[in-house]
Design a protein around this motif. Structure first.
Motif, PDB file in Angstrom:
ATOM      1  N   PRO A 271      34.490  14.007  60.279  1.00 24.75           N
ATOM      2  CA  PRO A 271      34.742  12.862  61.154  1.00 24.75           C
ATOM      3  C   PRO A 271      35.882  11.984  60.656  1.00 24.75           C
ATOM      4  CG  PRO A 271      32.741  12.535  59.881  1.00 24.75           C
ATOM      5  CD  PRO A 271      33.156  13.944  59.640  1.00 24.75           C
ATOM      6  N   VAL A 272      36.571  11.377  61.602  1.00 24.15           N
ATOM      7  CA  VAL A 272      37.657  10.446  61.316  1.00 24.15           C
ATOM      8  C   VAL A 272      37.214   9.043  61.711  1.00 24.15           C
ATOM      9  CG1 VAL A 272      40.017   9.774  61.909  1.00 24.15           C
ATOM     10  CG2 VAL A 272      39.453  12.195  61.586  1.00 24.15           C
ATOM     11  N   ALA A 273      37.254   8.146  60.761  1.00 23.17           N
ATOM     12  CA  ALA A 273      36.913   6.745  61.036  1.00 23.17           C
ATOM     13  C   ALA A 273      38.170   5.977  61.464  1.00 23.17           C
ATOM     14  CB  ALA A 273      36.303   6.105  59.794  1.00 23.17           C
ATOM     15  N   ASN A 274      37.949   4.839  62.100  1.00 21.72           N
ATOM     16  CA  ASN A 274      39.027   3.917  62.512  1.00 21.72           C
ATOM     17  C   ASN A 274      39.980   4.542  63.531  1.00 21.72           C
ATOM     18  OD1 ASN A 274      38.159   1.802  60.741  1.00 21.72           O
ATOM     19  ND2 ASN A 274      39.045   2.982  59.044  1.00 21.72           N
ATOM     20  N   ALA A 275      39.469   5.474  64.317  1.00 19.36           N
ATOM     21  CA  ALA A 275      40.235   6.011  65.447  1.00 19.36           C
ATOM     22  C   ALA A 275      39.811   5.261  66.703  1.00 19.36           C
ATOM     23  CB  ALA A 275      39.984   7.504  65.607  1.00 19.36           C
ATOM     24  N   THR A 276      40.776   4.841  67.499  1.00 21.29           N
ATOM     25  CA  THR A 276      40.481   4.149  68.749  1.00 21.29           C
ATOM     26  C   THR A 276      40.516   5.149  69.896  1.00 21.29           C
ATOM     27  OG1 THR A 276      41.428   2.090  67.923  1.00 21.29           O
ATOM     28  CG2 THR A 276      41.173   2.303  70.304  1.00 21.29           C
ATOM     29  N   VAL A 277      39.455   5.158  70.701  1.00 20.34           N
ATOM     30  CA  VAL A 277      39.351   6.074  71.839  1.00 20.34           C
ATOM     31  C   VAL A 277      39.185   5.254  73.111  1.00 20.34           C
ATOM     32  CG1 VAL A 277      38.013   7.934  72.892  1.00 20.34           C
ATOM     33  CG2 VAL A 277      38.355   7.898  70.418  1.00 20.34           C
ATOM     34  N   GLU A 278      39.997   5.563  74.108  1.00 21.52           N
ATOM     35  CA  GLU A 278      39.897   4.943  75.427  1.00 21.52           C
ATOM     36  C   GLU A 278      39.737   6.038  76.469  1.00 21.52           C
ATOM     37  OE1 GLU A 278      42.639   1.062  75.523  1.00 21.52           O
ATOM     38  OE2 GLU A 278      43.741   2.907  75.045  1.00 21.52           O
ATOM     39  N   VAL A 279      38.913   5.751  77.490  1.00 25.08           N
ATOM     40  CA  VAL A 279      38.661   6.716  78.558  1.00 25.08           C
ATOM     41  C   VAL A 279      39.024   6.070  79.891  1.00 25.08           C
ATOM     42  CG1 VAL A 279      36.957   8.195  79.670  1.00 25.08           C
ATOM     43  CG2 VAL A 279      36.783   7.731  77.212  1.00 25.08           C
ATOM     44  N   PHE A 280      39.855   6.775  80.657  1.00 24.22           N
ATOM     45  CA  PHE A 280      40.301   6.273  81.959  1.00 24.22           C
ATOM     46  C   PHE A 280      39.941   7.281  83.051  1.00 24.22           C
ATOM     47  CE2 PHE A 280      43.126   4.364  78.855  1.00 24.22           C
ATOM     48  CZ  PHE A 280      43.257   3.049  79.284  1.00 24.22           C
ATOM     49  N   ARG A 281      39.517   6.760  84.200  1.00 25.35           N
ATOM     50  CA  ARG A 281      39.376   7.582  85.398  1.00 25.35           C
ATOM     51  C   ARG A 281      40.744   7.732  86.043  1.00 25.35           C
ATOM     52  NH1 ARG A 281      36.024   5.935  90.912  1.00 25.35           N
ATOM     53  NH2 ARG A 281      36.536   7.843  92.089  1.00 25.35           N
ATOM     54  N   GLN A 290      43.011   4.792  87.296  1.00 24.34           N
ATOM     55  CA  GLN A 290      42.334   4.002  88.311  1.00 24.34           C
ATOM     56  C   GLN A 290      41.642   2.817  87.644  1.00 24.34           C
ATOM     57  OE1 GLN A 290      42.353   5.225  91.957  1.00 24.34           O
ATOM     58  NE2 GLN A 290      44.121   5.776  90.693  1.00 24.34           N
ATOM     59  N   GLY A 291      42.376   1.720  87.506  1.00 19.99           N
ATOM     60  CA  GLY A 291      41.805   0.526  86.923  1.00 19.99           C
ATOM     61  C   GLY A 291      41.817   0.536  85.407  1.00 19.99           C
ATOM     62  N   GLU A 292      41.018  -0.355  84.827  1.00 18.43           N
ATOM     63  CA  GLU A 292      40.948  -0.506  83.383  1.00 18.43           C
ATOM     64  C   GLU A 292      40.136   0.629  82.757  1.00 18.43           C
ATOM     65  OE1 GLU A 292      42.553  -2.901  81.616  1.00 18.43           O
ATOM     66  OE2 GLU A 292      43.480  -3.339  83.565  1.00 18.43           O
ATOM     67  N   ALA A 293      40.147   0.671  81.445  1.00 17.60           N
ATOM     68  CA  ALA A 293      39.422   1.719  80.732  1.00 17.60           C
ATOM     69  C   ALA A 293      37.925   1.651  81.042  1.00 17.60           C
ATOM     70  CB  ALA A 293      39.645   1.592  79.233  1.00 17.60           C
ATOM     71  N   LEU A 294      37.317   2.824  81.274  1.00 17.29           N
ATOM     72  CA  LEU A 294      35.876   2.909  81.443  1.00 17.29           C
ATOM     73  C   LEU A 294      35.149   2.640  80.131  1.00 17.29           C
ATOM     74  CD1 LEU A 294      35.753   6.318  83.371  1.00 17.29           C
ATOM     75  CD2 LEU A 294      35.568   4.043  84.397  1.00 17.29           C
ATOM     76  N   HIS A 295      35.848   2.939  79.038  1.00 18.40           N
ATOM     77  CA  HIS A 295      35.202   2.900  77.733  1.00 18.40           C
ATOM     78  C   HIS A 295      36.276   2.718  76.670  1.00 18.40           C
ATOM     79  CE1 HIS A 295      32.427   4.123  74.496  1.00 18.40           C
ATOM     80  NE2 HIS A 295      33.371   4.938  74.070  1.00 18.40           N
ATOM     81  N   ARG A 296      35.952   1.950  75.657  1.00 15.98           N
ATOM     82  CA  ARG A 296      36.867   1.767  74.523  1.00 15.98           C
ATOM     83  C   ARG A 296      36.023   1.588  73.270  1.00 15.98           C
ATOM     84  NH1 ARG A 296      39.556  -1.919  76.476  1.00 15.98           N
ATOM     85  NH2 ARG A 296      41.460  -0.831  77.101  1.00 15.98           N
ATOM     86  N   ARG A 297      36.341   2.365  72.225  1.00 12.21           N
ATOM     87  CA  ARG A 297      35.564   2.256  70.990  1.00 12.21           C
ATOM     88  C   ARG A 297      36.415   2.667  69.801  1.00 12.21           C
ATOM     89  NH1 ARG A 297      29.821   5.342  69.479  1.00 12.21           N
ATOM     90  NH2 ARG A 297      29.741   4.663  67.296  1.00 12.21           N
ATOM     91  N   THR A 298      36.210   2.013  68.678  1.00 11.41           N
ATOM     92  CA  THR A 298      36.806   2.420  67.408  1.00 11.41           C
ATOM     93  C   THR A 298      35.731   3.129  66.595  1.00 11.41           C
ATOM     94  OG1 THR A 298      38.372   0.586  67.426  1.00 11.41           O
ATOM     95  CG2 THR A 298      37.950   1.637  65.316  1.00 11.41           C
ATOM     96  N   THR A 299      36.035   4.318  66.127  1.00 10.92           N
ATOM     97  CA  THR A 299      35.034   5.131  65.456  1.00 10.92           C
ATOM     98  C   THR A 299      34.651   4.563  64.096  1.00 10.92           C
ATOM     99  OG1 THR A 299      36.742   6.541  64.466  1.00 10.92           O
ATOM    100  CG2 THR A 299      35.852   7.217  66.595  1.00 10.92           C
TER     101      THR A 299
END
Length: 438
Positions: A271-281, A290-299
């Motif tokens: 696993p990689v820590a401190n990675a930022t993940v964003e999910v967009f439709r 389509q709009g803002e990110a559905l999800h955003r998290r830093t691992t």
């Protein structure tokens, strides 16, 4: 042993779900458990309880150059067997089942053989399925004598040294291609020695004492991950035909997985820590967000990037900004079902040729290879120049675009699956990946 083409088996009465064996899936060299995504979905769509399906991630999935010599971020054959044995015990403990089935692709078949036949694991394993496993080596040479994939090396000489390759009480099945597997070729060109006989051929994955089936036309990974392979795996384990090969969608799939990395260019499943993940439709017609990110998290330390709830008809863009890697924009077809193994391994570092372009788009097929003329493969309306004809041997095509194409839709077409994405500025250390599901 005589080889037969995949044909009918005597069907048994359908088993109730609680009687179906737990199944442990093992991936191949350098890969990760997400390659089993569609296989697991197909099992679930045919009534297999999800809690009885488990995929294993080997921490360091790439084999050593010499099996006996430690090498950073690489694993030995013994490492693989230990990890598989531990996963067997964990799955049996969690399900309460007395035995389970093991299914492996390529290198993933080696620890199955070692555990079941040579380490006394047979009483724990009811079925063993090996898909495209180079059981007699990728080559049989005096050079590279310690290589795990050398049929003349100590590891395979031990595995193949008995009077039979199986044990009583465990049913063995091998699936192989009829000549389209790049790791079962008589010529050494795929091992860096064109024109030199390898000493193996298309029948290399077969085992003495097993049911050996040929799946015509499939490539190395398709021996495991294709719908054709699923049918054979399912009926071998269930004793009946699957009711369907398509995947039944859920109303609101939930996605999760881990961010992993490629330190020093070596793929790992750590696993990689401190990675930022964003999910967009995305808009399916333009790949626009389509709009803002559905999800955003830093691992955190576990690398987990989800969960996120989606609809089964939403194409997605998943953006991964991980330390030491280019910002990777993954473009994915809709996810029809939930999964906890949507693992995200950021793209390779940008090369000099990449940095000379305005944007770079990778078109990749994790569950198989691109074969020309077998397949229709188009990237931005053209056949990718780096995809060779003949035996399918490349899973990634590269498109470099001028700066004026940034932000415009780019289409990748593989047979019946079409993906849309957009190029991002190389100057910002960004790269786009159009990742096929099939």
């Amino acid at each position: 042993m005589a080889t037969r083409l995949a044909a009918g088996v005597s069907p048994a009465l359908a088993q109730p779900p609680e009687a179906l064996p737990p199944v442990l899936f093992l991936h191949g060299n350098g890969d990760h458990s997400a390659l089993w995504l569609t296989t697991v979905w197909r099992f679930e769509s045919n009534g297999w309880p999800p809690e009885r399906l488990r995929t294993l991630d080997m921490p360091d999935p790439l084999a050593r150059d010499d099996d006996a010599v430690p090498q950073p971020q690489r694993s030995s054959s013994a490492d693989q067997t230990r990890a598989a044995a531990a996963a067997v015990e964990a799955l049996l403990a969690d399900t309460g089942a007395p035995r389970l089935a093991m299914v492996g692709n390529s290198r993933g078949g080696y620890p199955i053989r070692d555990y079941v036949v040579w380490q006394g694991g047979g009483p724990r394993v009811s079925h063993a399925v090996l898909c495209g496993t180079p059981n007699h080596g990728v080559y049989d040479w005096d050079s590279n004598p310690g290589r795990e994939f050398n049929g003349r090396g100590p590891f395979l000489r031990r595995l193949n040294g008995g009077d039979t390759d199986v044990v009583p009480g465990t049913a063995f099945l091998t699936l192989r291609s009829d000549g389209n597997d790049l790791y079962a070729q008589p010529d050494g060109r795929f091992s860096g020695r064109p024109g030199v006989p390898t000493g193996v051929d298309a029948a290399g994955p077969e085992l003495r004492g097993a049911s050996n089936l040929v799946l015509p036309g499939v490539d190395h990974r398709e021996t495991a991950y294709s719908p054709r392979a699923f049918r054979e795996i399912f009926r071998f384990l269930a004793g009946r035909e699957p009711e369907r090969l398509d995947i039944l969608p859920e109303a609101r799939p939930t996605l999760n997985g881990r961010v992993t990395g490629t330190p020093g260019g070596v793929p790992t499943n750590r696993p990689v820590a401190n990675a930022t993940v964003e999910v967009f439709r995305l808009d399916p017609a333009t790949a626009a967000r389509q709009g803002e990110a559905l999800h955003r998290r830093t691992t955190g330390e576990d690398g987990a990037w989800g969960p996120v709830s989606v609809a089964p008809d939403w194409p997605l863009e998943i953006v991964v900004a991980a330390p030491g890697h280019p910002v990777t924009h993954f473009y994915r077809s809709p996810f029809p079902r939930s999964s906890a193994v949507v693992h995200l391994r950021p793209a390779r570092p940008l090369s000099e040729a990449d940095r000379a372009a305005g944007g770079v788009v990778l078109f990749t097929r994790p569950r198989g290879y691109f074969g020309i003329p077998r397949d229709v493969v188009l990237l931005d309306g053209r056949v990718p120049p780096n995809i060779a004809t003949g035996v399918p041997a490349n899973a990634t095509a590269t498109l470099r675009l001028p700066a004026e194409r940034l932000g415009q839709p780019v289409a990748g077409l593989f047979n019946g699956e079409r993906l849309l994405g957009r190029a991002w500025p190389v100057a910002e250390n960004r790269i786009a990946v159009l990742e096929l599901t099939g």
